[in-house]
Write a protein that holds these residues in place. Structure first.
Motif, short mmCIF file in Angstrom:
data_model
loop_
_atom_site.label_atom_id
_atom_site.label_comp_id
_atom_site.label_asym_id
_atom_site.label_seq_id
_atom_site.Cartn_x
_atom_site.Cartn_y
_atom_site.Cartn_z
N LEU A 1 0.84 -1.21 0.00
CA LEU A 1 0.00 0.00 0.00
C LEU A 1 0.87 1.25 0.00
CD1 LEU A 1 -2.86 -0.97 2.49
CD2 LEU A 1 -3.09 -0.54 0.03
N LEU A 2 1.95 1.22 0.78
CA LEU A 2 2.85 2.36 0.83
C LEU A 2 3.51 2.60 -0.53
CD1 LEU A 2 4.25 4.56 2.47
CD2 LEU A 2 5.99 2.87 3.14
N LEU A 3 3.91 1.47 -1.17
CA LEU A 3 4.49 1.60 -2.51
C LEU A 3 3.47 2.18 -3.51
CD1 LEU A 3 6.51 -1.75 -2.77
CD2 LEU A 3 7.45 0.57 -2.66
N GLN A 4 2.22 1.75 -3.37
CA GLN A 4 1.16 2.27 -4.24
C GLN A 4 1.00 3.78 -4.04
OE1 GLN A 4 -0.85 1.28 -6.56
NE2 GLN A 4 -0.60 -0.95 -6.64
N GLN A 5 0.99 4.19 -2.77
CA GLN A 5 0.83 5.61 -2.49
C GLN A 5 2.00 6.41 -3.04
OE1 GLN A 5 0.31 5.68 1.75
NE2 GLN A 5 -1.86 5.09 1.66
N GLN A 6 3.20 5.87 -2.86
CA GLN A 6 4.38 6.58 -3.37
C GLN A 6 4.36 6.65 -4.90
OE1 GLN A 6 7.54 4.28 -1.63
NE2 GLN A 6 7.56 5.49 0.29
N ALA A 7 3.91 5.57 -5.52
CA ALA A 7 3.83 5.55 -6.98
C ALA A 7 2.80 6.58 -7.48
CB ALA A 7 3.46 4.16 -7.47
N LYS A 8 1.67 6.61 -6.78
CA LYS A 8 0.65 7.59 -7.14
C LYS A 8 1.16 9.01 -6.97
CE LYS A 8 -3.63 5.00 -6.36
NZ LYS A 8 -4.89 4.95 -5.57
N ALA A 9 1.83 9.25 -5.84
CA ALA A 9 2.36 10.59 -5.58
C ALA A 9 3.38 10.99 -6.63
CB ALA A 9 2.97 10.64 -4.18
N LEU A 10 4.23 10.00 -7.01
CA LEU A 10 5.24 10.28 -8.03
C LEU A 10 4.59 10.59 -9.37
CD1 LEU A 10 8.21 10.39 -8.82
CD2 LEU A 10 8.12 7.93 -9.28
N LEU A 11 3.56 9.83 -9.71
CA LEU A 11 2.86 10.08 -10.97
C LEU A 11 2.18 11.45 -10.97
CD1 LEU A 11 1.86 9.07 -13.72
CD2 LEU A 11 -0.08 8.00 -12.54
N GLU A 12 1.54 11.76 -9.85
CA GLU A 12 0.88 13.05 -9.75
C GLU A 12 1.89 14.19 -9.84
OE1 GLU A 12 -1.33 13.05 -6.16
OE2 GLU A 12 -2.86 11.65 -6.89
N SER A 13 3.05 14.00 -9.22
CA SER A 13 4.09 15.04 -9.28
C SER A 13 4.59 15.23 -10.71
CB SER A 13 5.26 14.67 -8.37
OG SER A 13 4.85 14.63 -7.02
#
Length: 705
Positions: A125-137
């Motif tokens: 889940l943490l990796l998913q959140q980080q991936a989403k944050a990176l994509l959004e950035s």
């Protein structure tokens, strides 16, 4: 339909055994919003709707296997990004390999180890959140870059960016246009080679602000009066703005940027706006704002050196009549000719300002003797009376002037202006075409005038207006053929105010319209009373110029005739010559409307205005009233006698009825009758009488049948 919250991770469990679902839900509680499906055939549709962050997918299930579900998920672009973790009791390497081969990110074997299972899901889940944050950035950075690119290419300012050596790395289209360089050619060149700056006055090269911004690592404004030279045309453009260094997050300088724009038009516009803010656009003279500033300065200086300041308020006599006759454009041209003529006799220290349509103010500073301003006023009057040539025609104008002196008449500039206005009023009252000085006595007269205006307003509001009636008679036998309604105002002490006091005041203040309306109503009311008493005579009512042009007058008269059941021929409107010729076209239209109603029109005080034969023919009036000023002295003054005779002959030739005003003696009556005038009114027959007294006068049997 179940939907996931936007801020909390979501987890979908797909398992055909409720016990496994319950166990996993308990182990993973608090990590995400947990949803489940116990039928593998519904797993794909649930995932499509829910869009969970992670799916915990059992491999061995009736219907379709977990591998088939995973294959469906990965083959659909709407679900391919969802992370899948397989669950199985088979922990052989081959099963785990197949799980990862189908696209799963992890594999959890049964029986479950609570801590390991929770930690694995939590990490994913943490990796998913980080991936989403990176994509959004990345998306945000891309959007921001595009927005900045569009902004820089769209703004009206020129923008040039450089590295730390002042070598160009970017130019927007405006910068390309202003410098003459294309970005492709300018890239990698020093800023001083591309952006050629110089001093607008000396034409010497100027240091580019970006050089200083890089050197001192601070924002730098461009020097005043700087201009940019185009590389091809060598034409210069006035520019201004600033340069600033660019730093990264660690404070390391990356380069600099300069933003500049063309201020040539802005400077010209600012100069023009500054001039217009303080000057009259038609004549170029100072306006009221600049006038007050110069007057204040002149008064302060006069106080210091113990001298006087003279103020002349100038008004063009009857300019409205001239302006309306010639048209506003010709009127403006005449004003410009007048200003040039006045400026030709003024000294440099004098200030001539325009404060209104045909009003000017002249400041005469540093006066030693009062005769100085008196002589100037005489010269102004003299040159202003000389003919003005416009469009091969000559016109004449005269001026009225009011003069006040500082500190003799006032102790401040504002009062000085007000006193000059009072003096101007006096000049107009005395016949125009002259100048007058302010005095205390004149100030008292103005105060009295203000009090009279207040009294007039109160009299109208309190309905203290009275209408008296003066008979019109046949000069042959004295029979009454009509009556003129004349307004009177009774003061609060019971005395009557003279019409000579309040009629001019009412016309100046605009109160003549409500006053005239009241008289018209009262006259119609009284005519109806006479009719009920069996006496039928026409009543004439004076209509002022302001009333005559009132669009509501016709409707009011129609209403009154209907309300009081009066025949139109029982009402006559008396209008002055000046009122008729203010707007000849509209006058003819208005008169035709009154004639269509059957109402008679009389020209009052005929011979004192500006009527011409052409106007009389055009307007087709019914009655000419010979002004009493001619009748009064006709027996002693041959000129007045000739005027009366001429008016009578004119009326007879045009078949217009004649009424002589001011018949005071039997000799007047006989002379007028001999000249062919049939009707008259005056004190020889009766003074204006209150309504009740006039009723008695009528009932005495003197009304004509």
């Amino acid at each position: 339909m179940e939907t996931a919250a936007s801020t909390t991770p979501t987890l979908l469990i797909v398992d055909d055994k409720p016990a496994n679902i319950a166990l996993l839900s308990d182990m993973l509680e608090g990590l995400a919003d947990i949803y489940f499906v116990d039928d593998s055939t519904q797993a794909f549709s649930k995932a499509l709707v829910l869009q969970p962050d992670i799916i915990l997918l059992d491999i061995e299930m009736p219907g379709i296997s977990g591998f088939e579900v995973c294959k469906l998920l990965k083959n659909n672009p709407l679900t391919s990004g969802i992370s899948v973790i397989f669950i199985s009791a088979h922990t052989e390497a081959e099963v785990e390999f197949n799980s990862l081969a189908y696209g799963a990110i992890d594999f959890i074997g049964r029986p479950f180890n609570r801590a390991i299972c929770r930690l694995r899901v939590q990490n994913h889940l943490l990796l998913q959140q980080q991936a989403k944050a990176l994509l959004e950035s990345k998306q945000h950075l891309y959007a921001e870059k595009q927005r900045l690119q569009v902004t820089l290419n769209s703004i009206g300012d020129a923008v040039i960016a450089t590295d730390t050596d002042a070598v160009i790395t970017f130019m927007n289209p405006i910068a390309e246009r202003m410098t003459g360089w294309h970005q492709a050619d300018a890239m990698g060149k020093p800023i001083n080679e591309v952006m050629l700056l110089r001093d607008a006055e000396t034409k010497q090269p100027s240091l580019n602000p970006i050089i200083l911004a890089l050197k001192e690592q601070r924002n730098v404004a461009m020097a005043l009066d700087c201009e940019l030279v185009h590389c091809n045309t060598l034409q210069s453009t006035a520019v201004e703005d600033s340069a600033a260094p660019i730093f990264d997050l660690d404070g390391k300088m990356l380069g600099a940027i300069i933003v500049f724009h063309d201020v040539g038009e802005a400077k010209a516009l600012a100069t023009k706006m500054s001039f217009l803010a303080n000057h009259d656009p038609l004549t170029g003279l100072p306006n009221r704002i600049l006038l007050h500033d110069r007057l204040e300065q002149a008064c302060c200086l006069a106080t210091m050196i113990e001298r006087k300041v003279g103020l002349i308020l100038i008004d063009v006599d009857q300019f409205k009549f001239l302006n309306d006759s010639l048209g506003h454009q010709s009127g403006d041209e005449l004003l410009q000719l007048l200003v040039k003529r006045l400026q030709s006799i003024l000294e440099p220290e004098h200030t001539l300002a325009r404060i209104g349509g045909d009003e000017f103010v002249l400041i005469y500073p540093d006066i030693v003797q009062v005769e100085q301003i008196s002589n100037l006023a005489q010269n102004i009057a003299r040159i202003s009376r000389q003919p003005y040539e416009l469009n091969n025609k000559k016109y004449t104008m005269s001026l009225s002037m009011g003069i006040s002196l500082y500190p003799t008449d006032s102790s401040d500039a504002e009062t000085l202006l007000r006193h000059a206005d009072v003096a101007l009023f006096k000049a107009k009252q005395e016949g125009r075409n002259r100048y007058c000085f302010f005095s205390d006595e004149l100030g008292q007269r103005m105060l009295q005038r203000h009090q009279q205006e207040q009294s007039l307003r109160e009299a109208i509001a309190e309905e203290r207006l009275e209408v008296h009636f003066q008979p019109k008679v046949s000069l042959a036998d004295g029979s009454i053929i009509g009556a003129e309604a004349l307004v009177r105002i009774r003061n609060q002490n019971g005395t009557l105010m003279s019409p000579a006091e309040f009629i001019p005041l009412a016309e100046e203040t605009g109160l003549i319209i409500p006053l005239g309306k009241t008289v018209l109503i009262k006259a119609c009311q009284q005519s109806a009373r006479w009719q009920h008493a069996g006496i039928t005579i026409p009543v004439s009512v004076n209509i002022a110029a302001a009333q005559f042009t009132d669009p509501g007058l016709l409707g009011l008269i129609e209403h009154l005739l209907q309300e009081y059941r009066l025949a139109p021929e029982l009402l006559e409107l008396e209008v002055t010559e000046t009122a008729l010729i203010d707007n000849p076209g509209q006058t003819a239209k208005t008169l035709s409307q009154f004639r269509a109603l059957g109402i008679s029109i009389a020209i009052d005080d005929f011979g004192t205005g500006y009527s011409s034969l052409a106007y009389l023919k055009q307007f087709k009036v019914d009655v000419l009233k010979i002004d009493m000023s001619f009748v009064k002295d006709m027996l002693a003054d041959k000129n007045d006698y000739a005027i009366v005779k001429t008016i009578i002959l004119l009326g007879q030739s045009m078949q217009i009825a004649l009424v002589a005003e001011g018949v005071e003696t039997a000799e007047h009556q006989a002379a007028l009758l001999a000249l062919g005038c049939c009707y008259g009114q005056g004190y020889y027959y009766s003074k204006p009488l209150p309504a009740d007294n006039f009723m008695c006068y009528l009932q005495a049997g003197k009304a004509s049948d």
